[in-house]
Design a protein around this motif. Structure first.
Motif, mmCIF file in Angstrom:
data_model
loop_
_atom_site.group_PDB
_atom_site.id
_atom_site.type_symbol
_atom_site.label_atom_id
_atom_site.label_comp_id
_atom_site.label_asym_id
_atom_site.label_seq_id
_atom_site.Cartn_x
_atom_site.Cartn_y
_atom_site.Cartn_z
ATOM 1 N N TYR A 22 0.840 -1.191 0.000
ATOM 2 C CA TYR A 22 0.000 0.000 0.000
ATOM 3 C C TYR A 22 0.881 1.249 0.000
ATOM 4 C CZ TYR A 22 -3.827 -3.126 1.341
ATOM 5 O OH TYR A 22 -4.755 -4.140 1.370
ATOM 6 N N LEU A 23 0.470 2.248 -0.755
ATOM 7 C CA LEU A 23 1.173 3.531 -0.796
ATOM 8 C C LEU A 23 0.226 4.634 -0.368
ATOM 9 C CD1 LEU A 23 2.806 3.266 -4.370
ATOM 10 C CD2 LEU A 23 3.710 2.387 -2.212
ATOM 11 N N ILE A 24 0.669 5.496 0.544
ATOM 12 C CA ILE A 24 -0.107 6.679 0.886
ATOM 13 C C ILE A 24 0.811 7.894 0.836
ATOM 14 C CG2 ILE A 24 -1.772 5.389 2.280
ATOM 15 C CD1 ILE A 24 -0.469 6.555 4.787
ATOM 16 N N GLY A 25 0.263 9.012 0.394
ATOM 17 C CA GLY A 25 1.073 10.215 0.264
ATOM 18 C C GLY A 25 0.320 11.287 -0.491
ATOM 19 N N TRP A 43 5.884 9.099 -8.224
ATOM 20 C CA TRP A 43 6.690 7.868 -8.319
ATOM 21 C C TRP A 43 5.888 6.599 -8.040
ATOM 22 C CZ3 TRP A 43 6.703 4.988 -3.965
ATOM 23 C CH2 TRP A 43 6.584 5.614 -2.725
ATOM 24 N N GLY A 44 4.782 6.727 -7.295
ATOM 25 C CA GLY A 44 3.979 5.550 -6.989
ATOM 26 C C GLY A 44 3.308 4.946 -8.212
ATOM 27 N N SER A 45 3.150 5.762 -9.253
ATOM 28 C CA SER A 45 2.509 5.275 -10.470
ATOM 29 C C SER A 45 3.429 4.407 -11.321
ATOM 30 C CB SER A 45 2.010 6.456 -11.316
ATOM 31 O OG SER A 45 1.007 7.175 -10.622
ATOM 32 N N ASP A 57 0.990 -7.440 -5.018
ATOM 33 C CA ASP A 57 0.085 -6.456 -5.615
ATOM 34 C C ASP A 57 0.433 -5.084 -5.050
ATOM 35 O OD1 ASP A 57 -1.486 -8.283 -7.125
ATOM 36 O OD2 ASP A 57 -2.588 -8.837 -5.312
ATOM 37 N N ILE A 58 0.171 -4.048 -5.834
ATOM 38 C CA ILE A 58 0.446 -2.678 -5.392
ATOM 39 C C ILE A 58 -0.822 -1.853 -5.508
ATOM 40 C CG2 ILE A 58 1.794 -0.581 -5.778
ATOM 41 C CD1 ILE A 58 3.989 -2.338 -6.974
ATOM 42 N N GLU A 59 -1.166 -1.152 -4.430
ATOM 43 C CA GLU A 59 -2.335 -0.276 -4.431
ATOM 44 C C GLU A 59 -1.892 1.115 -3.978
ATOM 45 O OE1 GLU A 59 -5.727 -1.854 -2.389
ATOM 46 O OE2 GLU A 59 -5.525 -3.858 -3.284
ATOM 47 N N ASN A 60 -2.018 2.062 -4.878
ATOM 48 C CA ASN A 60 -1.548 3.423 -4.634
ATOM 49 C C ASN A 60 -2.721 4.312 -4.234
ATOM 50 O OD1 ASN A 60 -0.280 5.900 -4.603
ATOM 51 N ND2 ASN A 60 0.427 5.828 -6.717
ATOM 52 N N TYR A 61 -2.789 4.668 -2.955
ATOM 53 C CA TYR A 61 -3.877 5.497 -2.440
ATOM 54 C C TYR A 61 -3.451 6.936 -2.207
ATOM 55 C CZ TYR A 61 -6.617 1.261 -1.791
ATOM 56 O OH TYR A 61 -7.327 0.103 -2.012
ATOM 57 N N ALA A 62 -2.273 7.304 -2.673
ATOM 58 C CA ALA A 62 -1.837 8.696 -2.540
ATOM 59 C C ALA A 62 -2.783 9.603 -3.321
ATOM 60 C CB ALA A 62 -0.414 8.851 -3.054
ATOM 61 N N PHE A 89 2.453 -4.666 3.199
ATOM 62 C CA PHE A 89 3.487 -3.635 3.319
ATOM 63 C C PHE A 89 2.864 -2.257 3.106
ATOM 64 C CE2 PHE A 89 5.271 -7.542 1.693
ATOM 65 C CZ PHE A 89 6.361 -7.769 2.517
ATOM 66 N N LEU A 90 3.495 -1.254 3.704
ATOM 67 C CA LEU A 90 3.020 0.126 3.585
ATOM 68 C C LEU A 90 4.206 1.051 3.419
ATOM 69 C CD1 LEU A 90 0.832 2.414 3.896
ATOM 70 C CD2 LEU A 90 1.279 2.297 6.376
ATOM 71 N N ILE A 91 4.109 1.954 2.424
ATOM 72 C CA ILE A 91 5.089 3.030 2.272
ATOM 73 C C ILE A 91 4.352 4.355 2.444
ATOM 74 C CG2 ILE A 91 6.748 4.179 0.765
ATOM 75 C CD1 ILE A 91 7.286 1.565 -0.619
ATOM 76 N N ILE A 92 4.899 5.207 3.307
ATOM 77 C CA ILE A 92 4.285 6.499 3.634
ATOM 78 C C ILE A 92 5.228 7.618 3.223
ATOM 79 C CG2 ILE A 92 3.294 7.911 5.477
ATOM 80 C CD1 ILE A 92 3.314 5.355 7.226
#
Length: 253
Positions: A22-25, A43-45, A57-62, A89-92
Motif C-alpha cells: 500500500y502507498l499513501i502520500g 513515483w507511486g505510479s 500487488d500494489i495499491e496506490n492510495y496517494a 506492506f506500507l510506504i508512507i
C-alpha cells in the motif's frame, strides 16, 4: 442458485495468495489519476516496474493536495487500514503539504512542525468543524503504529526533493520534514528510505536548469515528469533493496 452462493462464500473467505504493498502520500506519489495528466507523474505510479507482479500487488492510495493530517481527517486512512492484513506492506511519504497554514480558507492542511506531542485546537474555517491539530510526527507515527499493529511492514520515506537550489546544491534545511520523517521511523522502529537525499544526489550533479529540463514539468518545480517519477521510484526500490531486514526485498525484480 444455492451452489452459486456456496462458491461465492468460499471465494470471500479465500486467503490472499499475494501480499499487498500500500502507498499513501500526496501528488508527488500519485498526481491526478496517476496517468500523467499535464505531464505530472508521481513515483507511486511507476514503482510497479521494480516489482515482480507474481509476488505482490500494489495499491496506490496517494492523492494530491493532502498532508499527513488531511489524509486522515478526509477519512482516507481507515478504509485502507481495514483492508490491511498481516504480511502486507506500507510506504508512507508526506511533508510537502504539511508546510502550510494550519487554519485558513484556502487549504487548512498544515501540521505543527516537528515530531512533538503538542497540539492546537481550531475551528476549521473550511470544514466548519472543531478540530485538534497535531504535529507532523504525531500523524506519521499514527499511520506507522496502526499498520504495524496489524502485522504490516512499514517504510517511511522522506519527501522527494523539489527543484530548489541554494549555493549550487538542492536546498536542504536542518529542521525540516526529511529529518522528522527519519526520526519518526527511528522512534516507531519502521524502515526508513531517505528518498530526499537519494534523488537530491542526482539533482546536485545536474544543477537547476538541467534538473528542470530532465525531471520536472514546465508548470512548477514541485511535480516531476515521467522521467523524474522513474528516478524517484528507482531510488525507492534502491532503499528497499538496501533494507536488509525487509521481507519486501524478496518481491523486487
Amino acid at each position: 442458485m444455492n451452489y452459486l452462493i456456496f462458491i461465492l462464500s468460499l471465494l470471500a473467505f479465500t486467503p490472499k495468495t499475494k501480499p499487498t504493498l500500500y502507498l499513501i502520500g500526496d501528488s508527488t506519489v500519485k498526481a491526478g489519476q496517476g496517468k500523467g495528466e499535464n505531464d505530472m507523474w508521481g513515483w507511486g505510479s511507476v514503482i510497479g516496474q521494480h516489482f515482480d507482479s507474481t509476488k505482490i500487488d500494489i495499491e496506490n492510495y496517494a492523492i494530491g493536495g493532502r498532508s499527513s493530517r488531511t489524509f486522515l481527517t478526509d477519512g482516507r486512512w481507515e478504509p485502507i487500514l481495514k483492508k490491511m492484513q498481516k504480511g502486507d506492506f506500507l510506504i508512507i511519504q508526506f511533508g510537502h503539504n504539511d508546510d502550510w497554514a494550519i487554519n485558513d480558507t484556502i487549504r487548512a492542511r498544515g501540521t505543527i512542525k516537528g515530531i512533538g506531542l503538542d497540539s492546537v485546537e481550531i475551528d476549521n474555517l473550511i470544514t466548519k468543524k472543531h478540530e485538534v491539530v497535531y504535529s507532523f510526527g504525531w500523524y506519521m507515527s499514527k499511520y506507522v503504529n496502526e499498520a504495524k499493529a496489524k502485522g504490516v511492514e512499514v517504510f517511511v520515506c522522506s519527501q522527494v526533493p523539489f527543484n530548489k537550489f541554494e549555493n549550487g546544491k538542492v536546498k536542504r534545511q536542518e529542521e525540516y520534514y526529511p529529518k522528522w520523517a527519519k526520526q519518526v521511523a527511528e522512534n516507531t522502529k519502521a524502515h526508513f528510505i531517505d528518498l530526499h537525499e537519494l534523488s537530491a544526489f542526482y539533482y546536485d550533479k545536474l544543477g537547476f536548469d538541467e534538473t528542470k529540463k530532465q525531471y520536472f514539468t514546465p508548470k512548477d518545480n514541485v511535480h516531476t515528469n515521467l522521467a523524474g517519477a522513474k528516478l524517484n521510484a528507482e531510488n525507492v526500490a534502491i532503499g528497499i533493496k538496501n533494507t536488509k531486514k525487509s521481507k519486501l526485498r524478496k518481491s523486487l525484480k
